[in-house]
Motif scaffolding. Structure first.
Motif: not given
Length: 196
Positions: A106-119, A134-143
């Motif tokens: 479906s077209p329209g606004d889509k949320e994109a997240y990136i997660i950048l993890k250090d070593p 799957d309803d889990n919550e996760i940290k993100y770096t940018d959105q």
């Protein structure tokens, strides 16, 4: 006596007639129950097929990404960025990816997240959390929010260094679109020569 016998014979005929009708109704009921069971089984099959098809449409409608690329960037004195592979010289990471064409989505606004993890596996510059499919919550770096119109779309995001310098090692990047992991990549940063 003759009247009673005639009445009895008439009642026996009526009972036989009612028994015959009852047997016919029982057969008809059994036939209807069989047809109902066949129809119920057919409906159950259709419901299962519809659920399977809905899952396939959901999977087919997912927006995937390709060409996920991460580049370590050093800011020059003129304010422009140049590419580097040295941990201590890295001032930012540029993450690029391409949302793939998908006519089913479906077209329209889509949320994109990136997660950048250090070593060490820690999320760099965590700005908040979001909910996965799957309803889990996760940290993100940018959105970011992108206006997706079913055509391929290039997305570029920049993660600036905040505070301490980056250390050598492998940095992992994950890209999520609409709460679903859509792509990943990694970059390895090395030590600077003589710490310079």
């Amino acid at each position: 006596m003759a009247t009673l016998k005639a009445t009895n014979d008439r009642l026996i005929e009526e009972v036989d007639s009612l028994r015959l009708q009852n047997n016919l109704l029982t057969e008809e009921k059994d036939s209807i129950n069989t047809q109902l069971q066949i129809q119920t089984n057919y409906n159950d099959t259709l419901v299962a097929q519809n659920m399977d098809l809905a899952k396939k449409v959901e999977i087919g409608g997912a927006i995937n990404v390709e060409n996920v690329k991460v580049t370590a960037m050093k800011m020059r004195s003129n304010g422009k960025y140049t590419e580097t592979n040295k941990a201590q010289k890295t001032d930012a990471f540029k993450i690029e990816f391409r949302l793939m064409e998908n006519e089913i989505a479906s077209p329209g606004d889509k949320e994109a997240y990136i997660i950048l993890k250090d070593p060490k596996g820690q999320v760099i510059n965590a700005r908040g959390t979001f909910i996965l499919k799957d309803d889990n919550e996760i940290k993100y770096t940018d959105q970011t929010i992108v206006n997706y119109e079913n055509a391929a779309l290039k997305v570029v995001m920049v993660v600036d260094r905040k505070g301490v310098k980056f250390e050598k090692g492998v940095y992992n990047v994950q890209v999520y679109v609409e709460g679903k992991l859509a792509g990943r990549t990694k970059i390895e940063l090395s030590d600077s020569f003589l710490g310079l």
